[in-house]
Design a protein around this motif. Structure first.
Motif, mmCIF file in Angstrom:
data_model
loop_
_atom_site.group_PDB
_atom_site.id
_atom_site.type_symbol
_atom_site.label_atom_id
_atom_site.label_comp_id
_atom_site.label_asym_id
_atom_site.label_seq_id
_atom_site.Cartn_x
_atom_site.Cartn_y
_atom_site.Cartn_z
ATOM 1 N N LEU A 261 -24.080 119.052 -40.717
ATOM 2 C CA LEU A 261 -23.744 120.291 -40.022
ATOM 3 C C LEU A 261 -24.887 120.781 -39.132
ATOM 4 C CD1 LEU A 261 -21.793 122.292 -42.760
ATOM 5 C CD2 LEU A 261 -20.928 121.612 -40.521
ATOM 6 N N LYS A 262 -26.107 120.509 -39.545
ATOM 7 C CA LYS A 262 -27.258 120.961 -38.762
ATOM 8 C C LYS A 262 -27.416 120.182 -37.461
ATOM 9 C CE LYS A 262 -29.923 122.722 -42.691
ATOM 10 N NZ LYS A 262 -31.109 122.514 -43.564
ATOM 11 N N ALA A 263 -26.847 118.986 -37.415
ATOM 12 C CA ALA A 263 -26.900 118.205 -36.175
ATOM 13 C C ALA A 263 -25.936 118.821 -35.160
ATOM 14 C CB ALA A 263 -26.514 116.759 -36.454
ATOM 15 N N ASP A 264 -26.253 118.702 -33.903
ATOM 16 C CA ASP A 264 -25.389 119.207 -32.849
ATOM 17 C C ASP A 264 -24.347 118.133 -32.532
ATOM 18 O OD1 ASP A 264 -24.145 120.252 -30.667
ATOM 19 O OD2 ASP A 264 -25.958 120.551 -29.468
ATOM 20 N N LEU A 265 -23.161 118.251 -33.152
ATOM 21 C CA LEU A 265 -22.133 117.232 -32.977
ATOM 22 C C LEU A 265 -21.510 117.267 -31.587
ATOM 23 C CD1 LEU A 265 -20.348 117.363 -36.448
ATOM 24 C CD2 LEU A 265 -22.207 115.890 -35.690
ATOM 25 N N THR A 266 -21.796 118.305 -30.823
ATOM 26 C CA THR A 266 -21.329 118.305 -29.434
ATOM 27 C C THR A 266 -22.165 117.379 -28.564
ATOM 28 O OG1 THR A 266 -22.732 120.163 -28.721
ATOM 29 C CG2 THR A 266 -20.591 120.700 -29.700
ATOM 30 N N ARG A 267 -23.264 116.880 -29.125
ATOM 31 C CA ARG A 267 -24.146 115.978 -28.374
ATOM 32 C C ARG A 267 -24.386 114.645 -29.083
ATOM 33 N NH1 ARG A 267 -29.596 118.696 -27.669
ATOM 34 N NH2 ARG A 267 -29.959 116.818 -26.407
ATOM 35 N N HIS A 268 -24.147 114.585 -30.384
ATOM 36 C CA HIS A 268 -24.569 113.417 -31.159
ATOM 37 C C HIS A 268 -23.466 112.944 -32.098
ATOM 38 C CE1 HIS A 268 -28.569 114.277 -29.700
ATOM 39 N NE2 HIS A 268 -28.542 115.478 -30.254
ATOM 40 N N TYR A 269 -23.503 111.627 -32.435
ATOM 41 C CA TYR A 269 -22.562 111.078 -33.396
ATOM 42 C C TYR A 269 -23.187 110.774 -34.754
ATOM 43 C CZ TYR A 269 -24.415 106.641 -31.386
ATOM 44 O OH TYR A 269 -25.213 105.629 -30.921
ATOM 45 N N ALA A 270 -24.504 110.902 -34.866
ATOM 46 C CA ALA A 270 -25.179 110.489 -36.096
ATOM 47 C C ALA A 270 -26.465 111.273 -36.266
ATOM 48 C CB ALA A 270 -25.488 108.981 -36.058
ATOM 49 N N ALA B 1 -18.596 124.475 -36.572
ATOM 50 C CA ALA B 1 -19.075 123.198 -36.026
ATOM 51 C C ALA B 1 -17.949 122.429 -35.346
ATOM 52 C CB ALA B 1 -19.697 122.357 -37.135
ATOM 53 N N VAL B 2 -16.786 122.342 -35.984
ATOM 54 C CA VAL B 2 -15.705 121.563 -35.380
ATOM 55 C C VAL B 2 -15.077 122.321 -34.210
ATOM 56 C CG1 VAL B 2 -15.263 120.256 -37.479
ATOM 57 C CG2 VAL B 2 -13.978 122.361 -37.052
ATOM 58 N N THR B 3 -15.127 123.643 -34.244
ATOM 59 C CA THR B 3 -14.648 124.406 -33.089
ATOM 60 C C THR B 3 -15.515 124.124 -31.869
ATOM 61 O OG1 THR B 3 -13.762 126.155 -34.513
ATOM 62 C CG2 THR B 3 -14.192 126.727 -32.209
#
Length: 659
Positions: free
Chosen positions: A312-321, A364-366
């Protein structure tokens, strides 16, 4: 060892190995490779942040002053004075190999049995190589070992840079050193000599221990503790179905070798997507959460929440892992939202979840949703760069999957909110999910082709017969008639091969190819076959589900842990260019637990158990679920469930364990 499992339960006969050139072993701190074609050689070593991919340790022997090499070429071209390999055994903690030297020369027989044991070090980089030599001749010999450490270019690579490819340091910027006891011995007739070598990589201080034999004992003890923790809640499988038990154990081993417990990592254990060969020693959200969330949660216990928090702390709008230190890696993946929520739902089912966690998950998913432009009720998920990485046009832009997965995780978020008390717009989430599913059916279904189309921004459409359509089905897309049309293609000549499933139907001559097995045909990513079987069990198609899973059982006989992908028309995997192991290998055990044994954990803490007719006797003993011990025994004629030693009654074919 744990009460249920021991290291010997996972022992694998190396004579069966389909990919001996990719034989690795890990301590959860260091990974090392057995050099192919040798009895004692070691090639390549990784102990983040240290990497020595081009290092090697080779061992030659002097026997009464005559050289005996290790690594003789196969066939008649290899005739000469050298050790001949004879197989061995892989275990999670070590690799044991054996070989023979049997030569009669100048009226004298020299006959040696040589065994080696390779054990990666824990607590510091490096490994132990123990060598045992038996003199089978009738006269004594003088023997000397001649080890040679080639360090190559060992280097220190920041944890944030450990991504898909194994690190290749520009070094050398790290130290490698060889330690050993005496290398000479006289071995009497029928006698034995033992030698111990150790290689240090990086910070040699480590645990403070300088004896390589002690390193090996400590690493094995660490593995025994890891089993006791990781498999404490995982049931044992007993069955009379040929190949099923081996497949179960190899699937569990695939998960075990992905666990790393270096305190410098963001979580302990850290769940690597792959890692044994130094590559993908990072956590992809899709692989980590999307294929075996329940098995992974059982293995992680309370630390499953730590993994969720790190993702969750990772920026999933920019990263996959995330890298081992928690830094974000790569580009945004369209499937990350689905995988994250799926893992969270599993954690809530087994361990519970807080309202705050669910609310952060929703945020995060939003944010990830907003990364992909809306096209009416659906989303445009971009090109192959963000999706399947196929090498041609096809499953791109507005696609059934992951639009269906988006509907699925919106429903799941609503359920998590109800189970935990999180403040989320439950009615709106469910209404959006319904609208998305309706749009998939109305806008993407081709009634003539009886398949989903992909729509490009300019209106161009593609009809790609991708296995991802079954993931859309699992997420609730399509009417019952559409589901029947999709499932009809799970047959030989289309998606079903003799040894698994094809990621693209063999009938799709525009998109099917053999050069990109995991997503473009001729085989599939290792998690896809068992996930398709689980989907079919969930759709009340148990015979077809077993047909799919049964065609994967060969893998349990031929791999110590499952590779990233494999062929479906022959029992093998691509020889190069892919990762040697994959966390999605756990999907096999997940399919057995949730599909064949019919377990349905729910985010509110209830457990439903409704197994379909089994292909034989299949018993799972010792599942720990929310403080209770559950046994499930399945046969072709019915099932029984025991909870804490007492029979549990079924109501309408289902056993319900309340929270």
């Amino acid at each position: 060892m744990s009460a249920g499992y021991s290291l010997t339960d996972f022992a694998f006969d190396l004579r069966r190995h389909q990919a001996p050139e990719h034989l690795w072993v890990t301590s959860g701190w260091t990974a090392a490779r057995a050099l192919p074609g040798t009895v004692c050689g070691v090639g390549g070593c990784f102990a983040p942040p240290y990497a020595a991919p081009d290092s090697s340790l080779t061992v030659a022997f002097d026997v009464d002053g005559r050289p005996v090499g290790d690594g003789v070429r196969p066939g008649i071209a290899g005739f000469g004075l050298g050790l001949l390999t004879g197989g061995g055994t892989w275990r999670p903690d070590r690799i044991e190999r054996s070989g023979t030297f049997h030569q009669y020369h100048d009226g004298r027989l020299v006959s040696l049995a040589v065994r080696s044991r390779l054990t990666p070090r824990h607590g510091a980089g490096g490994y132990t190589l123990e060598i045992q030599v038996d003199n089978r001749a009738e006269r004594g010999i003088e023997i000397a070992l001649r080890p040679q450490l080639s360090t190559g270019h060992p280097g220190r690579v920041p944890l944030a840079e450990w991504g898909w490819m194994p690190p290749q340091p520009a070094g050398p910027t790290a130290e490698m050193a060889l330690r050993h006891s005496t290398l000479d011995a006289r071995i009497p007739a029928g006698g034995r000599a033992a030698f111990t070598l150790g290689v240090e990589l990086g910070d040699a201080a480590g645990t403070g221990e300088t004896d390589p034999a002690a390193w090996a004992r400590q690493a094995t003890a660490r593995w025994e503790r890891r089993l006791a923790t990781a498999l404490d809640a995982v049931p044992r499988l007993e069955t009379d179905v040929p190949g099923l038990a081996a497949y179960w154990h190899r699937s569990l081993a695939s998960g075990l070798v992905c666990l790393w417990d270096n305190p410098a990592f963001v979580t302990n254990p850290f769940v690597a997507t792959s890692g044994v060969d130094g590559g993908a020693l990072c956590a992809y959200v899709w692989d980590t959460g999307g294929y075996a969330p329940h098995l992974l949660t059982l293995m992680l216990g309370d630390t499953a929440t730590d993994l969720l928090e790190a993702l969750l702390k990772a920026d999933l709008t920019r990263h996959y892992a995330i890298a081992p230190d928690g830094a974000g890696l790569g580009v945004p993946y369209a499937y990350s939202g689905w995988s994250l929520v799926t893992l969270a739902a599993a954690v809530a089912s087994h361990r519970g979840a807080t309202p705050g966690l669910v609310e952060r998950l929703h945020d995060a998913v939003t944010a990830l949703d907003a990364r992909f432009p809306a096209v009416g009720e659906l989303r445009d998920y971009g090109t192959q760069h963000n999706l399947l990485e196929m090498r041609g046009a096809g499953w791109e832009h507005v696609v059934a999957s992951p639009n269906a997965e988006r509907a699925g995780y919106l429903d799941a978020l609503a359920g998590l909110a109800e189970a935990t008390g999180a403040v989320l717009p439950v009615d709106a989430l469910r209404a959006t999910a319904r609208s998305v599913r309706a749009a998939i059916a109305d806008e993407l279904w081709d009634p003539d082709a009886r398949w989903f189309r992909s729509r490009y921004p300019d209106g161009h459409t593609e009809l790609a017969y991708s296995i991802q359509a079954f993931d859309a089905l699992r997420a609730g897309a399509g009417t019952p008639a559409m589901a029947a049309d999709l499932i009809e293609r799970v047959r030989p000549g289309a998606f079903l091969g003799a040894y698994g499933v094809s990621s693209v139907s063999a009938e799709d001559d525009r998109h099917y190819e053999l050069g990109d097995t995991d997503w473009s045909g001729g085989g599939a990513y290792t998690g896809e076959g068992p996930q398709l079987a689980l989907t079919l069990w969930e759709r009340d198609r148990p015979e077809l589900a077993w047909t799919v899973l049964s065609r994967l059982l060969w893998m349990g006989e031929h791999y110590p842990y499952f590779p990233q992908e494999h062929y479906c028309d022959r029992p093998a995997a691509p020889p190069a260019g892919r990762r040697a192991n994959i966390i999605a290998g756990l999907a096999g055990a997940e399919a057995i637990l949730l599909g064949l044994a019919g377990l349905r954990p729910r985010p509110d803490g209830t457990l439903l158990i409704a197994p379909p007719p089994a292909p034989g006797r299949v018993t799972l003993r010792g599942l720990r679920f929310r403080g209770r011990l559950v046994d499930v025994e399945c046969t072709p004629h019915g099932f029984t469930v025991t909870v804490d030693g007492r029979p549990a009654p079924a109501d309408g074919g289902t056993v319900v364990l309340p929270r």
